[in-house]
Scaffold this motif. Structure first.
Motif, mmCIF file in Angstrom:
data_model
loop_
_atom_site.group_PDB
_atom_site.id
_atom_site.type_symbol
_atom_site.label_atom_id
_atom_site.label_comp_id
_atom_site.label_asym_id
_atom_site.label_seq_id
_atom_site.Cartn_x
_atom_site.Cartn_y
_atom_site.Cartn_z
ATOM 1 N N ASP A 306 0.839 -1.199 0.000
ATOM 2 C CA ASP A 306 0.000 0.000 0.000
ATOM 3 C C ASP A 306 0.874 1.249 0.000
ATOM 4 O OD1 ASP A 306 -2.409 -1.391 0.049
ATOM 5 O OD2 ASP A 306 -2.287 -1.649 2.229
ATOM 6 N N GLY A 307 0.258 2.373 -0.278
ATOM 7 C CA GLY A 307 0.979 3.630 -0.248
ATOM 8 C C GLY A 307 1.199 4.200 -1.633
ATOM 9 N N PHE A 308 1.624 5.442 -1.671
ATOM 10 C CA PHE A 308 1.786 6.153 -2.950
ATOM 11 C C PHE A 308 2.921 5.569 -3.777
ATOM 12 C CE2 PHE A 308 3.761 9.679 -5.345
ATOM 13 C CZ PHE A 308 2.710 9.951 -6.202
ATOM 14 N N LEU A 309 4.016 5.158 -3.130
ATOM 15 C CA LEU A 309 5.180 4.633 -3.837
ATOM 16 C C LEU A 309 5.271 3.112 -3.751
ATOM 17 C CD1 LEU A 309 7.872 7.252 -2.741
ATOM 18 C CD2 LEU A 309 6.566 7.181 -4.881
ATOM 19 N N GLY A 310 4.260 2.457 -3.238
ATOM 20 C CA GLY A 310 4.310 1.011 -3.066
ATOM 21 C C GLY A 310 4.115 0.264 -4.376
ATOM 22 N N THR A 311 4.702 -0.936 -4.448
ATOM 23 C CA THR A 311 4.522 -1.809 -5.610
ATOM 24 C C THR A 311 3.119 -2.376 -5.610
ATOM 25 O OG1 THR A 311 6.854 -2.396 -5.530
ATOM 26 C CG2 THR A 311 5.413 -3.809 -6.817
ATOM 27 N N ARG A 312 2.449 -2.292 -6.728
ATOM 28 C CA ARG A 312 1.070 -2.763 -6.822
ATOM 29 C C ARG A 312 0.974 -3.782 -7.952
ATOM 30 N NH1 ARG A 312 -2.788 1.193 -4.537
ATOM 31 N NH2 ARG A 312 -1.563 2.765 -3.438
ATOM 32 N N ILE A 313 0.674 -5.017 -7.597
ATOM 33 C CA ILE A 313 0.467 -6.075 -8.576
ATOM 34 C C ILE A 313 -0.833 -6.778 -8.230
ATOM 35 C CG2 ILE A 313 2.915 -6.418 -9.029
ATOM 36 C CD1 ILE A 313 2.809 -8.874 -7.244
ATOM 37 N N GLY A 314 -1.507 -7.286 -9.260
ATOM 38 C CA GLY A 314 -2.749 -8.012 -9.056
ATOM 39 C C GLY A 314 -2.481 -9.494 -8.874
ATOM 40 N N PRO A 315 -3.521 -10.294 -8.801
ATOM 41 C CA PRO A 315 -3.347 -11.748 -8.751
ATOM 42 C C PRO A 315 -2.583 -12.228 -9.980
ATOM 43 C CG PRO A 315 -5.599 -11.140 -8.195
ATOM 44 C CD PRO A 315 -4.934 -9.899 -8.691
ATOM 45 N N VAL A 316 -1.449 -12.893 -9.771
ATOM 46 C CA VAL A 316 -0.541 -13.245 -10.859
ATOM 47 C C VAL A 316 -1.130 -14.409 -11.659
ATOM 48 C CG1 VAL A 316 1.795 -13.956 -11.454
ATOM 49 C CG2 VAL A 316 1.400 -12.471 -9.472
ATOM 50 N N SER A 317 -1.236 -14.229 -12.965
ATOM 51 C CA SER A 317 -1.772 -15.269 -13.843
ATOM 52 C C SER A 317 -0.710 -15.915 -14.719
ATOM 53 C CB SER A 317 -2.874 -14.684 -14.738
ATOM 54 O OG SER A 317 -2.361 -13.608 -15.523
ATOM 55 N N CYS A 318 0.410 -15.219 -14.988
ATOM 56 C CA CYS A 318 1.459 -15.789 -15.836
ATOM 57 C C CYS A 318 2.771 -15.061 -15.580
ATOM 58 C CB CYS A 318 1.088 -15.723 -17.320
ATOM 59 S SG CYS A 318 0.705 -14.064 -17.918
ATOM 60 N N LEU A 319 3.881 -15.775 -15.789
ATOM 61 C CA LEU A 319 5.231 -15.245 -15.653
ATOM 62 C C LEU A 319 6.052 -15.673 -16.857
ATOM 63 C CD1 LEU A 319 5.984 -16.098 -11.902
ATOM 64 C CD2 LEU A 319 5.489 -13.827 -12.812
ATOM 65 N N ALA A 320 7.053 -14.850 -17.206
ATOM 66 C CA ALA A 320 7.945 -15.200 -18.315
ATOM 67 C C ALA A 320 9.281 -14.507 -18.120
ATOM 68 C CB ALA A 320 7.339 -14.791 -19.661
ATOM 69 N N PHE A 321 10.376 -15.267 -18.301
ATOM 70 C CA PHE A 321 11.723 -14.721 -18.273
ATOM 71 C C PHE A 321 12.181 -14.411 -19.688
ATOM 72 C CE2 PHE A 321 12.216 -16.721 -14.023
ATOM 73 C CZ PHE A 321 12.800 -15.651 -13.358
ATOM 74 N N HIS A 322 13.040 -13.404 -19.803
ATOM 75 C CA HIS A 322 13.710 -13.144 -21.074
ATOM 76 C C HIS A 322 14.719 -14.261 -21.318
ATOM 77 C CE1 HIS A 322 16.134 -11.159 -24.157
ATOM 78 N NE2 HIS A 322 15.144 -10.289 -24.303
ATOM 79 N N PRO A 323 14.861 -14.758 -22.557
ATOM 80 C CA PRO A 323 15.771 -15.889 -22.793
ATOM 81 C C PRO A 323 17.237 -15.570 -22.587
ATOM 82 C CG PRO A 323 14.888 -15.045 -24.863
ATOM 83 C CD PRO A 323 14.125 -14.383 -23.770
ATOM 84 N N HIS A 324 17.645 -14.281 -22.668
ATOM 85 C CA HIS A 324 19.055 -13.929 -22.562
ATOM 86 C C HIS A 324 19.346 -12.930 -21.434
ATOM 87 C CE1 HIS A 324 19.403 -16.014 -26.335
ATOM 88 N NE2 HIS A 324 18.605 -15.150 -26.943
ATOM 89 N N GLU A 325 18.426 -12.017 -21.171
ATOM 90 C CA GLU A 325 18.655 -11.005 -20.156
ATOM 91 C C GLU A 325 17.945 -11.370 -18.861
ATOM 92 O OE1 GLU A 325 18.540 -6.867 -21.402
ATOM 93 O OE2 GLU A 325 18.011 -7.531 -23.414
ATOM 94 N N LEU A 326 18.344 -10.709 -17.788
ATOM 95 C CA LEU A 326 17.727 -10.949 -16.485
ATOM 96 C C LEU A 326 16.500 -10.056 -16.331
ATOM 97 C CD1 LEU A 326 20.872 -11.303 -14.214
ATOM 98 C CD2 LEU A 326 19.409 -13.105 -15.131
ATOM 99 N N LEU A 327 15.479 -10.387 -17.104
ATOM 100 C CA LEU A 327 14.208 -9.674 -17.078
ATOM 101 C C LEU A 327 13.095 -10.661 -16.775
ATOM 102 C CD1 LEU A 327 14.528 -7.391 -20.256
ATOM 103 C CD2 LEU A 327 14.902 -6.743 -17.878
ATOM 104 N N LEU A 328 12.143 -10.233 -15.981
ATOM 105 C CA LEU A 328 10.979 -11.044 -15.620
ATOM 106 C C LEU A 328 9.722 -10.243 -15.890
ATOM 107 C CD1 LEU A 328 9.605 -13.511 -14.247
ATOM 108 C CD2 LEU A 328 9.897 -12.306 -12.066
ATOM 109 N N ALA A 329 8.811 -10.811 -16.665
ATOM 110 C CA ALA A 329 7.518 -10.187 -16.948
ATOM 111 C C ALA A 329 6.436 -10.936 -16.185
ATOM 112 C CB ALA A 329 7.218 -10.201 -18.440
ATOM 113 N N ALA A 330 5.516 -10.183 -15.608
ATOM 114 C CA ALA A 330 4.420 -10.754 -14.829
ATOM 115 C C ALA A 330 3.103 -10.186 -15.315
ATOM 116 C CB ALA A 330 4.606 -10.454 -13.336
ATOM 117 N N GLY A 331 2.174 -11.078 -15.617
ATOM 118 C CA GLY A 331 0.838 -10.677 -16.020
ATOM 119 C C GLY A 331 -0.159 -10.990 -14.924
#
Length: 353
Positions: A306-331
């Motif tokens: 919570d809060g103005f600067l807090g991280t806000r994510i919904g119920p996670v339905s899918c995740l995916a990593f980048h094949p070469h870089e250290l990136l994570l996508a969350a839907g």
């Protein structure tokens, strides 16, 4: 957090990074949107309809011939939907000036059940094997499910595998190659009864090899590295996660549990594994993502604040990593997509790992 944007769909079902370009494919209900995250503010690079049947949703995104990412047309995009149809697209990452072209489409499975509740396995489960040039697909049929093996070069079903599951409530929920330490013909399948089975595609219709039933809930994720040179990741290792929140690390050669961890106090909805780094991510419907290493130790935690600067994510339905870089996508189920990185917040093309 590198970027965050809201897609048009009501629920994000699948995410897929382009291997070379700063593009992310987002599967919505019956459309596929391609977003560019090269700038500070993500922008829509393109969008096209997958032409699903009424009420069907895109349930799988996979790249065919990923090594062609630097070519003019880029790699082919395979999209599977709940109606059991596989569609392969070309020019999906060329931008709004070039319309994606449908290369081929066919019904990969025979019988489907209606779509299940939120987070449950959908009508079709598929696996693309680049090493064999084959696509494995199965349905959540009322009878014992059959895994169909398709040769994509000829678009022909070359094999039908008996899953060995019994009962109308039992079905396959995940398919996975067993990694570089095993023969390419050996695949693993997770089921709704918590069992994990190994199949050898060289053995004909009845190719069942081994089974274990250490999980007490339905398997929601089954992952393995395809490359042998991944550091700190033993050959033939499998990682499984069930709906109750338990994760297990396996050695497929000895078919024994290397370690187990109660990843979440709430059910796990999705699992992702980086192809070239010893990093695993598990998402929960309780707005929580845990990042673990190969020793089952939690290295990072992403949760709703919570809060103005807090991280806000919904119920996670899918995740995916980048094949070469250290990136994570969350839907999430609220149509919001977030991209996370372990480095600075500059554009990915300016980062070095």
């Amino acid at each position: 957090q590198l970027a965050i944007f809201e897609s048009r769909g009501s629920r994000i079902s699948r995410l897929l990074f382009h291997p070379l370009l700063p593009l992310l494919a987002v599967a919505e209900r019956d459309e596929i949107a391609v977003w560019s995250y090269a700038q500070t503010t993500p922008s829509l690079h393109g969008r096209f309809c997958n032409f699903n049947a009424l009420g069907a949703r895109v349930c799988d995104l996979t790249l065919l011939n990923e090594a062609d990412g630097a070519s003019t047309h880029g790699p082919l995009l395979l999209a599977g939907s709940d109606d059991g149809v596989i569609r392969v697209w070309r020019d999906w990452c060329s931008g709004p000036s070039v319309a994606p072209r449908l290369v081929t489409a066919f019904a990969a499975v025979d019988e489907l059940l209606p779509a299940g509740p939120l987070g449950a396995a959908r009508g079709m489960v598929s696996l693309w094997s680049q090493r064999r040039g084959q696509l494995l697909a199965c349905s959540r049929a009322s009878a014992a499910p059959v895994v169909q093996v398709w040769d994509m070069s000829t678009e022909r079903c070359v094999q039908r595998l008996m899953s060995g599951l019994e009962g109308a409530d039992h079905h396959i929920t995940a398919l996975c190659e067993t990694g570089a330490g095993m023969h390419p013909a050996v695949v693993a399948a997770g089921a709704s009864d918590g069992s994990i089975r190994l199949y050898d595609l060289r053995s004909g219709c009845y190719c069942f090899m081994a089974v274990t039933a250490e999980h007490k809930a339905a398997i929601v994720g089954l992952k393995s590295h395809r490359e042998a040179e991944v550091r700190h990741f033993p050959p033939a290792a499998l990682i499984s996660a069930d709906a109750s929140g338990e994760m297990k690390y396996w050695d497929a050669r000895a078919w024994s549990t290397a370690s187990a961890v109660d990843s979440h106090r709430s059910p796990i909805s999705t699992l992702a594994l980086h192809e070239r780094a010893p990093v695993v991510a598990a998402g929960s419907r309780n707005q929580l993502i845990k990042v673990l290493d190969m020793n089952a130790e939690v290295t990072n935690l992403i949760r709703y604040h919570d809060g103005f600067l807090g991280t806000r994510i919904g119920p996670v339905s899918c995740l995916a990593f980048h094949p070469h870089e250290l990136l994570l996508a969350a839907g999430a189920t609220d149509s919001v997509v977030s991209i996370y990185t372990c480095g600075s917040k500059r554009a990915p093309r300016d980062r070095h790992y």
